[in-house]
Design a protein around this motif. Structure first.
Motif, mmCIF file in Angstrom:
data_model
loop_
_atom_site.group_PDB
_atom_site.id
_atom_site.type_symbol
_atom_site.label_atom_id
_atom_site.label_comp_id
_atom_site.label_asym_id
_atom_site.label_seq_id
_atom_site.Cartn_x
_atom_site.Cartn_y
_atom_site.Cartn_z
ATOM 1 N N MET A 1 0.847 -1.201 0.000
ATOM 2 C CA MET A 1 0.000 0.000 0.000
ATOM 3 C C MET A 1 0.884 1.254 0.000
ATOM 4 S SD MET A 1 -2.795 1.224 2.781
ATOM 5 C CE MET A 1 -3.603 -0.358 2.848
ATOM 6 N N PRO A 2 0.595 2.179 -0.887
ATOM 7 C CA PRO A 2 1.436 3.380 -0.953
ATOM 8 C C PRO A 2 1.448 4.148 0.375
ATOM 9 C CG PRO A 2 -0.005 3.235 -2.856
ATOM 10 C CD PRO A 2 -0.451 2.179 -1.900
ATOM 11 N N GLU A 3 2.634 4.569 0.785
ATOM 12 C CA GLU A 3 2.792 5.369 1.992
ATOM 13 C C GLU A 3 3.339 6.738 1.568
ATOM 14 O OE1 GLU A 3 4.866 3.060 5.008
ATOM 15 O OE2 GLU A 3 4.073 1.197 4.177
ATOM 16 N N LEU A 4 3.789 7.522 2.528
ATOM 17 C CA LEU A 4 4.210 8.897 2.204
ATOM 18 C C LEU A 4 5.191 8.977 1.019
ATOM 19 C CD1 LEU A 4 5.133 11.726 4.680
ATOM 20 C CD2 LEU A 4 6.578 11.238 2.716
ATOM 21 N N PRO A 5 6.269 8.188 0.988
ATOM 22 C CA PRO A 5 7.242 8.354 -0.115
ATOM 23 C C PRO A 5 6.644 8.033 -1.477
ATOM 24 C CG PRO A 5 8.213 7.131 1.706
ATOM 25 C CD PRO A 5 6.734 7.202 1.981
ATOM 26 N N GLU A 6 5.751 7.050 -1.513
ATOM 27 C CA GLU A 6 5.135 6.670 -2.786
ATOM 28 C C GLU A 6 4.186 7.785 -3.253
ATOM 29 O OE1 GLU A 6 5.230 4.403 -0.098
ATOM 30 O OE2 GLU A 6 7.055 3.544 -0.939
ATOM 31 N N VAL A 7 3.373 8.303 -2.329
ATOM 32 C CA VAL A 7 2.432 9.360 -2.708
ATOM 33 C C VAL A 7 3.198 10.623 -3.107
ATOM 34 C CG1 VAL A 7 0.490 10.771 -1.922
ATOM 35 C CG2 VAL A 7 0.656 8.379 -1.203
ATOM 36 N N GLU A 8 4.269 10.924 -2.378
ATOM 37 C CA GLU A 8 5.087 12.091 -2.715
ATOM 38 C C GLU A 8 5.683 11.945 -4.130
ATOM 39 O OE1 GLU A 8 5.450 14.827 -0.808
ATOM 40 O OE2 GLU A 8 6.791 15.776 -2.263
ATOM 41 N N THR A 9 6.071 10.733 -4.485
ATOM 42 C CA THR A 9 6.622 10.479 -5.826
ATOM 43 C C THR A 9 5.556 10.712 -6.898
ATOM 44 O OG1 THR A 9 8.172 8.886 -4.894
ATOM 45 C CG2 THR A 9 7.779 8.746 -7.261
ATOM 46 N N ARG B 1 0.327 18.922 -4.749
ATOM 47 C CA ARG B 1 0.933 18.808 -3.421
ATOM 48 C C ARG B 1 0.406 17.545 -2.755
ATOM 49 N NH1 ARG B 1 -3.286 21.880 -0.088
ATOM 50 N NH2 ARG B 1 -4.248 23.315 -1.540
ATOM 51 N N ARG B 2 0.941 17.252 -1.582
ATOM 52 C CA ARG B 2 0.532 16.055 -0.847
ATOM 53 C C ARG B 2 0.054 16.456 0.533
ATOM 54 N NH1 ARG B 2 2.639 13.619 3.017
ATOM 55 N NH2 ARG B 2 4.566 14.804 2.866
ATOM 56 N N ARG B 3 -1.010 15.819 1.014
ATOM 57 C CA ARG B 3 -1.402 15.934 2.418
ATOM 58 C C ARG B 3 -1.646 14.517 2.901
ATOM 59 N NH1 ARG B 3 -1.088 16.517 7.373
ATOM 60 N NH2 ARG B 3 -2.877 17.172 8.608
ATOM 61 N N ALA B 4 -0.877 14.100 3.905
ATOM 62 C CA ALA B 4 -0.935 12.723 4.397
ATOM 63 C C ALA B 4 -0.705 11.782 3.210
ATOM 64 C CB ALA B 4 -2.247 12.462 5.127
ATOM 65 N N LYS B 5 -1.627 10.836 2.965
ATOM 66 C CA LYS B 5 -1.451 9.939 1.822
ATOM 67 C C LYS B 5 -2.348 10.355 0.655
ATOM 68 C CE LYS B 5 -0.315 6.082 4.907
ATOM 69 N NZ LYS B 5 -0.790 4.795 5.458
ATOM 70 N N ALA C 1 -6.806 12.480 -4.752
ATOM 71 C CA ALA C 1 -6.754 11.041 -5.026
ATOM 72 C C ALA C 1 -6.088 10.330 -3.849
ATOM 73 C CB ALA C 1 -5.973 10.765 -6.309
ATOM 74 N N HIS C 2 -6.723 9.264 -3.389
ATOM 75 C CA HIS C 2 -6.117 8.378 -2.388
ATOM 76 C C HIS C 2 -5.975 7.006 -3.033
ATOM 77 C CE1 HIS C 2 -5.072 6.340 1.252
ATOM 78 N NE2 HIS C 2 -5.254 7.407 1.995
ATOM 79 N N LEU C 3 -4.745 6.485 -3.084
ATOM 80 C CA LEU C 3 -4.487 5.251 -3.829
ATOM 81 C C LEU C 3 -4.892 4.000 -3.062
ATOM 82 C CD1 LEU C 3 -0.938 6.263 -5.117
ATOM 83 C CD2 LEU C 3 -3.130 6.592 -6.284
ATOM 84 N N ARG C 4 -5.035 4.129 -1.731
ATOM 85 C CA ARG C 4 -5.366 2.978 -0.877
ATOM 86 C C ARG C 4 -4.495 1.766 -1.208
ATOM 87 N NH1 ARG C 4 -10.785 3.592 1.046
ATOM 88 N NH2 ARG C 4 -10.825 5.628 2.063
ATOM 89 N N MET C 5 -5.124 0.612 -1.533
ATOM 90 C CA MET C 5 -4.353 -0.618 -1.721
ATOM 91 C C MET C 5 -3.616 -0.672 -3.060
ATOM 92 S SD MET C 5 -5.028 -2.595 0.961
ATOM 93 C CE MET C 5 -4.866 -4.312 0.487
ATOM 94 N N THR C 6 -4.351 -0.458 -4.132
ATOM 95 C CA THR C 6 -3.811 -0.788 -5.462
ATOM 96 C C THR C 6 -3.979 0.334 -6.483
ATOM 97 O OG1 THR C 6 -5.923 -1.819 -6.058
ATOM 98 C CG2 THR C 6 -4.245 -3.277 -5.145
ATOM 99 N N GLY C 7 -4.318 1.543 -6.039
ATOM 100 C CA GLY C 7 -4.555 2.634 -6.982
ATOM 101 C C GLY C 7 -3.286 3.087 -7.687
ATOM 102 N N GLN C 8 -3.436 3.493 -8.939
ATOM 103 C CA GLN C 8 -2.317 4.028 -9.725
ATOM 104 C C GLN C 8 -2.816 5.235 -10.513
ATOM 105 O OE1 GLN C 8 -1.715 0.602 -12.173
ATOM 106 N NE2 GLN C 8 -0.340 -0.406 -10.732
ATOM 107 N N VAL D 1 1.158 11.348 10.114
ATOM 108 C CA VAL D 1 0.569 10.846 8.867
ATOM 109 C C VAL D 1 1.628 10.220 7.959
ATOM 110 C CG1 VAL D 1 -1.278 12.566 8.899
ATOM 111 C CG2 VAL D 1 0.837 13.033 7.613
ATOM 112 N N GLY D 2 1.168 9.408 7.038
ATOM 113 C CA GLY D 2 2.033 8.970 5.942
ATOM 114 C C GLY D 2 2.790 7.686 6.174
ATOM 115 N N LEU D 3 2.852 7.241 7.438
ATOM 116 C CA LEU D 3 3.577 6.005 7.718
ATOM 117 C C LEU D 3 2.634 4.824 7.589
ATOM 118 C CD1 LEU D 3 5.500 7.153 10.904
ATOM 119 C CD2 LEU D 3 6.552 6.531 8.733
ATOM 120 N N GLY D 4 3.099 3.756 6.951
ATOM 121 C CA GLY D 4 2.350 2.515 6.857
ATOM 122 C C GLY D 4 3.252 1.374 7.286
ATOM 123 N N ASN D 5 2.871 0.179 6.911
ATOM 124 C CA ASN D 5 3.571 -1.010 7.392
ATOM 125 C C ASN D 5 5.052 -1.050 7.031
ATOM 126 O OD1 ASN D 5 2.799 -3.111 9.042
ATOM 127 N ND2 ASN D 5 2.743 -4.582 7.347
#
Ligand code: ZN
Length: 331
Positions: free
Chosen positions: A1-9, A55-59, A73-80, A179-183
């Motif tokens: 699941m995308p976390e902060l670095p993935e969403v920031e990218t 810009r990004r806020r949380a995920k 947009a929130h990607l949740r599990m598998t969004g692209q 915010v932004g941290l996941g597993n």
């Protein structure tokens, strides 16, 4: 699941690719992915808007549009989020497609369909509203501190977690605090700081809080620089990340710890697979029995890709062609 670095990218890629472009229309194949408004209102409201920035806020990915609107947009599990020529082949998982005046499309592709898209007004305080009315209450209220913001100091972090009996891993996953941290990045930060994930937050010594704070920022910075971890479905508009090759514990069950050589173990904390070195990360007293479980690793989304899959990289397409050839399918 995308976390902060993935969403920031994703946010940075979108800024490079589509800043200045104008929406000319679009289609919603699955309304469940649209949080607000309804599909006809969404398409008519977005048409003619120009993209001012991202810009990004949380995920959440936040795309700023003319007329005071924000596309979220929130990607949740598998969004692209993909940027492709309008005529590019699609597949059944493209839930929303938005046309740009330069002949490209932004596509929201989501296999599991848990992701969310919203079009809302920007409030006078700069927050995203919860509808197209700029006076609507903020949609993303209740989110905690941004860990890469200068306001996230060791003192602030310490104040946030002091007195909490919650296990530190569960607390770090709770978006109301940070915010932004996941597993992935919680496991990595705890390993770097040599803290066991089951440690109650209030039992952390001041130097451990300091180390953990620094570890969170360092691992997130490193992951942003590496464009995130492409594990399972995550990919960004300009391609996969490389942080998965730099992870020290996440999904390294059975491999040696890079600090002490002990075997990395997997346990379950709050229902989440958790990766620890039990030599570097000493379990808190009384929780020594925290059981281990066997490694579970899902397939990468690209392993199910076909040569026509939207968003696949050249390498993934080549792998799909090889798989198809092995299975005797004429590609
Ligand atoms: Zn170790």
């Amino acid at each position: 699941m995308p976390e902060l670095p993935e969403v920031e990218t994703v946010v940075r890629d979108l800024a490079r690719l589509v800043k200045g472009a104008t929406f000319t229309g679009g289609s919603v194949a699955r309304e469940r992915n649209l949080l607000t408004p309804d599909a006809p209102t969404f398409i008519s409201a977005i048409t003619g808007r120009r993209i001012l920035g991202t810009r990004r806020r949380a995920k959440w990915v936040v795309v700023e549009l003319t007329g005071g609107l924000l596309l979220l947009a929130h990607l949740r599990m598998t969004g692209q989020l993909l940027v492709v020529p309008a005529g590019a082949a699609g597949d059944a998982y493209v839930r929303i497609a938005l046309s740009l005046s330069d002949g490209r499309e932004i596509r929201f592709r989501d296999v599991r369909a848990f992701g969310r898209i919203a079009l809302v007004a920007e409030r006078s305080d700069g927050e995203a509203g919860s509808s197209l009315d700029p006076a609507s209450p903020p949609l993303l209220a209740g989110h905690g501190l941004e860990p890469l913001d200068p306001s996230f100091t060791a003192e602030v972090f310490g104040g946030l977690i002091a007195q909490r009996a919650t296990r530190i891993k569960s607390l770090l996953l709770d978006q109301r605090y940070v915010v932004g941290l996941g597993n992935i990045y919680v496991d990595e930060a705890l390993w770097r700081a040599s803290i066991h994930p089951l440690t109650p937050a209030k039992k952390l010594r001041p130097e451990q809080v300091f180390d953990l704070h620094r570890a969170i920022i360092q691992v997130l910075d490193q992951a942003v620089a590496a464009r995130g971890s492409s594990i399972n479905d995550y990919t960004a508009p300009e391609g996969d990340g490389e942080m998965q090759e730099q992870l020290d514990v996440y999904q390294r069950t059975g491999e040696p710890c890079r600090r002490c050589g002990s075997t990395i173990r997997r346990l379950v904390v709050g229902g989440r697979g958790t990766h620890v070195c039990r030599t570097c990360q000493r379990p808190p007293k009384g929780i020594r029995g925290a059981g281990t479980a066997r490694a579970v690793m899902g397939p990468r989304w690209s392993q199910g890709a076909t040569p026509d899959t939207v968003g696949a990289t050249r390498r993934e397409r080549a792998a799909a062609l090889r798989r198809a050839a092995r299975q005797g399918v004429v590609a």
